[in-house]
Design a protein around this motif. Sequence first.
Motif, PDB file in Angstrom:
ATOM      1  N   ARG A 164       0.854  -1.173   0.000  1.00  0.00           N
ATOM      2  CA  ARG A 164       0.000   0.000   0.000  1.00  0.00           C
ATOM      3  C   ARG A 164       0.897   1.232   0.000  1.00  0.00           C
ATOM      4  NH1 ARG A 164      -5.588  -0.633   1.745  1.00  0.00           N
ATOM      5  NH2 ARG A 164      -5.921  -2.600   2.858  1.00  0.00           N
ATOM      6  N   ASP A 165       0.401   2.309  -0.590  1.00  0.00           N
ATOM      7  CA  ASP A 165       1.030   3.614  -0.416  1.00  0.00           C
ATOM      8  C   ASP A 165       0.333   4.304   0.752  1.00  0.00           C
ATOM      9  OD1 ASP A 165       2.865   3.299  -2.406  1.00  0.00           O
ATOM     10  OD2 ASP A 165       1.784   4.487  -3.901  1.00  0.00           O
ATOM     11  N   VAL A 166       1.140   4.692   1.727  1.00  0.00           N
ATOM     12  CA  VAL A 166       0.626   5.371   2.912  1.00  0.00           C
ATOM     13  C   VAL A 166       0.965   6.854   2.769  1.00  0.00           C
ATOM     14  CG1 VAL A 166       0.710   5.524   5.435  1.00  0.00           C
ATOM     15  CG2 VAL A 166       0.997   3.292   4.292  1.00  0.00           C
ATOM     16  N   THR A 167      -0.055   7.686   2.659  1.00  0.00           N
ATOM     17  CA  THR A 167       0.144   9.135   2.529  1.00  0.00           C
ATOM     18  C   THR A 167      -0.066   9.780   3.895  1.00  0.00           C
ATOM     19  OG1 THR A 167      -0.652   9.099   0.252  1.00  0.00           O
ATOM     20  CG2 THR A 167      -0.605  11.238   1.362  1.00  0.00           C
ATOM     21  N   VAL A 168       0.992  10.395   4.424  1.00  0.00           N
ATOM     22  CA  VAL A 168       0.927  11.020   5.750  1.00  0.00           C
ATOM     23  C   VAL A 168       1.245  12.503   5.616  1.00  0.00           C
ATOM     24  CG1 VAL A 168       3.293  10.226   6.204  1.00  0.00           C
ATOM     25  CG2 VAL A 168       1.870  11.025   8.082  1.00  0.00           C
ATOM     26  N   SER A 169       0.373  13.344   6.176  1.00  0.00           N
ATOM     27  CA  SER A 169       0.567  14.801   6.166  1.00  0.00           C
ATOM     28  C   SER A 169       0.800  15.269   7.594  1.00  0.00           C
ATOM     29  CB  SER A 169      -0.658  15.503   5.568  1.00  0.00           C
ATOM     30  OG  SER A 169      -0.860  15.096   4.225  1.00  0.00           O
ATOM     31  N   VAL A 170       1.917  15.981   7.806  1.00  0.00           N
ATOM     32  CA  VAL A 170       2.279  16.466   9.137  1.00  0.00           C
ATOM     33  C   VAL A 170       2.823  17.888   9.030  1.00  0.00           C
ATOM     34  CG1 VAL A 170       2.802  14.181  10.072  1.00  0.00           C
ATOM     35  CG2 VAL A 170       4.606  15.482   8.927  1.00  0.00           C
ATOM     36  N   GLY A 171       2.911  18.561  10.169  1.00  0.00           N
ATOM     37  CA  GLY A 171       3.554  19.867  10.209  1.00  0.00           C
ATOM     38  C   GLY A 171       5.050  19.738   9.985  1.00  0.00           C
ATOM     39  N   TYR A 172       5.663  20.850   9.609  1.00  0.00           N
ATOM     40  CA  TYR A 172       7.099  20.842   9.306  1.00  0.00           C
ATOM     41  C   TYR A 172       7.940  20.347  10.473  1.00  0.00           C
ATOM     42  CZ  TYR A 172       6.698  23.058   4.721  1.00  0.00           C
ATOM     43  OH  TYR A 172       6.443  23.301   3.395  1.00  0.00           O
ATOM     44  N   ALA A 173       7.496  20.612  11.691  1.00  0.00           N
ATOM     45  CA  ALA A 173       8.273  20.246  12.868  1.00  0.00           C
ATOM     46  C   ALA A 173       8.445  18.731  12.993  1.00  0.00           C
ATOM     47  CB  ALA A 173       7.606  20.804  14.128  1.00  0.00           C
ATOM     48  N   LEU A 174       7.543  17.969  12.409  1.00  0.00           N
ATOM     49  CA  LEU A 174       7.598  16.509  12.526  1.00  0.00           C
ATOM     50  C   LEU A 174       8.238  15.833  11.311  1.00  0.00           C
ATOM     51  CD1 LEU A 174       4.108  15.651  14.060  1.00  0.00           C
ATOM     52  CD2 LEU A 174       6.347  15.420  15.155  1.00  0.00           C
ATOM     53  N   SER A 233      -2.376  13.342   9.455  1.00  0.00           N
ATOM     54  CA  SER A 233      -3.438  12.886   8.562  1.00  0.00           C
ATOM     55  C   SER A 233      -2.872  11.712   7.759  1.00  0.00           C
ATOM     56  CB  SER A 233      -3.865  14.012   7.620  1.00  0.00           C
ATOM     57  OG  SER A 233      -4.724  13.516   6.604  1.00  0.00           O
ATOM     58  N   ILE A 234      -3.526  10.543   7.835  1.00  0.00           N
ATOM     59  CA  ILE A 234      -3.002   9.332   7.205  1.00  0.00           C
ATOM     60  C   ILE A 234      -4.053   8.747   6.272  1.00  0.00           C
ATOM     61  CG2 ILE A 234      -2.091   7.017   7.597  1.00  0.00           C
ATOM     62  CD1 ILE A 234      -1.222   7.987  10.399  1.00  0.00           C
ATOM     63  N   GLU A 235      -3.658   8.517   5.032  1.00  0.00           N
ATOM     64  CA  GLU A 235      -4.543   7.898   4.045  1.00  0.00           C
ATOM     65  C   GLU A 235      -3.855   6.672   3.452  1.00  0.00           C
ATOM     66  OE1 GLU A 235      -5.657  10.691   1.079  1.00  0.00           O
ATOM     67  OE2 GLU A 235      -6.527  12.127   2.501  1.00  0.00           O
ATOM     68  N   LEU A 236      -4.632   5.629   3.195  1.00  0.00           N
ATOM     69  CA  LEU A 236      -4.095   4.381   2.643  1.00  0.00           C
ATOM     70  C   LEU A 236      -4.631   4.150   1.238  1.00  0.00           C
ATOM     71  CD1 LEU A 236      -4.533   1.998   5.729  1.00  0.00           C
ATOM     72  CD2 LEU A 236      -2.605   3.488   5.179  1.00  0.00           C
ATOM     73  N   SER A 237      -3.751   3.756   0.337  1.00  0.00           N
ATOM     74  CA  SER A 237      -4.183   3.376  -1.010  1.00  0.00           C
ATOM     75  C   SER A 237      -4.793   1.986  -0.977  1.00  0.00           C
ATOM     76  CB  SER A 237      -2.991   3.385  -1.965  1.00  0.00           C
ATOM     77  OG  SER A 237      -2.166   2.257  -1.719  1.00  0.00           O
ATOM     78  N   ASP A 238      -5.402   1.569  -2.069  1.00  0.00           N
ATOM     79  CA  ASP A 238      -5.826   0.198  -2.224  1.00  0.00           C
ATOM     80  C   ASP A 238      -4.574  -0.698  -2.286  1.00  0.00           C
ATOM     81  OD1 ASP A 238      -8.496   0.906  -2.306  1.00  0.00           O
ATOM     82  OD2 ASP A 238      -8.523   1.045  -4.512  1.00  0.00           O
ATOM     83  N   ILE A 239      -4.753  -1.968  -2.021  1.00  0.00           N
ATOM     84  CA  ILE A 239      -3.632  -2.915  -2.091  1.00  0.00           C
ATOM     85  C   ILE A 239      -3.239  -3.141  -3.547  1.00  0.00           C
ATOM     86  CG2 ILE A 239      -2.938  -5.305  -1.669  1.00  0.00           C
ATOM     87  CD1 ILE A 239      -4.813  -5.294   0.750  1.00  0.00           C
ATOM     88  N   PHE A 240      -1.934  -3.179  -3.822  1.00  0.00           N
ATOM     89  CA  PHE A 240      -1.421  -3.482  -5.149  1.00  0.00           C
ATOM     90  C   PHE A 240      -0.149  -4.288  -5.008  1.00  0.00           C
ATOM     91  CE2 PHE A 240       0.246   0.588  -3.782  1.00  0.00           C
ATOM     92  CZ  PHE A 240       1.598   0.507  -4.091  1.00  0.00           C
ATOM     93  N   PHE A 241       0.331  -4.851  -6.094  1.00  0.00           N
ATOM     94  CA  PHE A 241       1.580  -5.624  -6.073  1.00  0.00           C
ATOM     95  C   PHE A 241       2.711  -4.762  -6.630  1.00  0.00           C
ATOM     96  CE2 PHE A 241      -1.428  -9.102  -5.802  1.00  0.00           C
ATOM     97  CZ  PHE A 241      -0.787  -9.983  -4.936  1.00  0.00           C
TER      98      PHE A 241
END
Length: 203
Positions: free
Chosen positions: A131-141, A192-200
């Motif tokens: 999966r592609d895990v998309t995470v959005s955070v502030g610059y400090a992290l 903020s965390i979003e997950l893609s669909d499963i792929f190979f």
Amino acid sequence: MYTTIGKAASFELIEKKSRFIAHAQPVSTEQEALDVLDEIRHEHAQARHNVYAYRLQGGRTRYSDDGEPAQTAGMPTLDVLVHAEVFDAIIVTTRYFGGVLLGTGGLVRAYTQAAQGALEQAGIVVIDECRDVTVSVGYALFESVSRLVERSGMSIISTDFSDVVTIVVRAKEALVPDLVAALTELSAGRASIELSDIFFAAL
């Protein structure tokens, strides 16, 4: 999870004046395999033999001796794929006859060595559920998240700097729950965390 080759590659072998040119290429369908075969047959139309073998996910397997004595060319080529546990790949070996007969054993050895050489040049990769895990955070992290991903042995696919930092991480499906938990803990639930669909994909 399965094993395939990383790229198209060729290997050349000269055996008693006969020239063997093995070409390995990743394919995902039987039509792709046949297209590769047609291209090589066209490119080497003057060659006496264009031996091939391919092996696909789902069990589809084919090979041809293309005029060589039975079991001396296509089957040894297929055996190389089987022993390497490689799927979704085709190997086509072109032979330009040099005027000297190699005999059954000599043909088996030559086609085997040519196929092994092409496979080695192509490189073997493991394809796994991802999966592609998309995470959005502030610059400090940002630095902390980057270090966490690096320690986990995962790959950052892209990073976008705007109002927040958005990082796309490619992870094995089996590791995603632990990654999400670690990111949530690190950011105290603010990421903020979003997950893609499963792929190979290869990792």
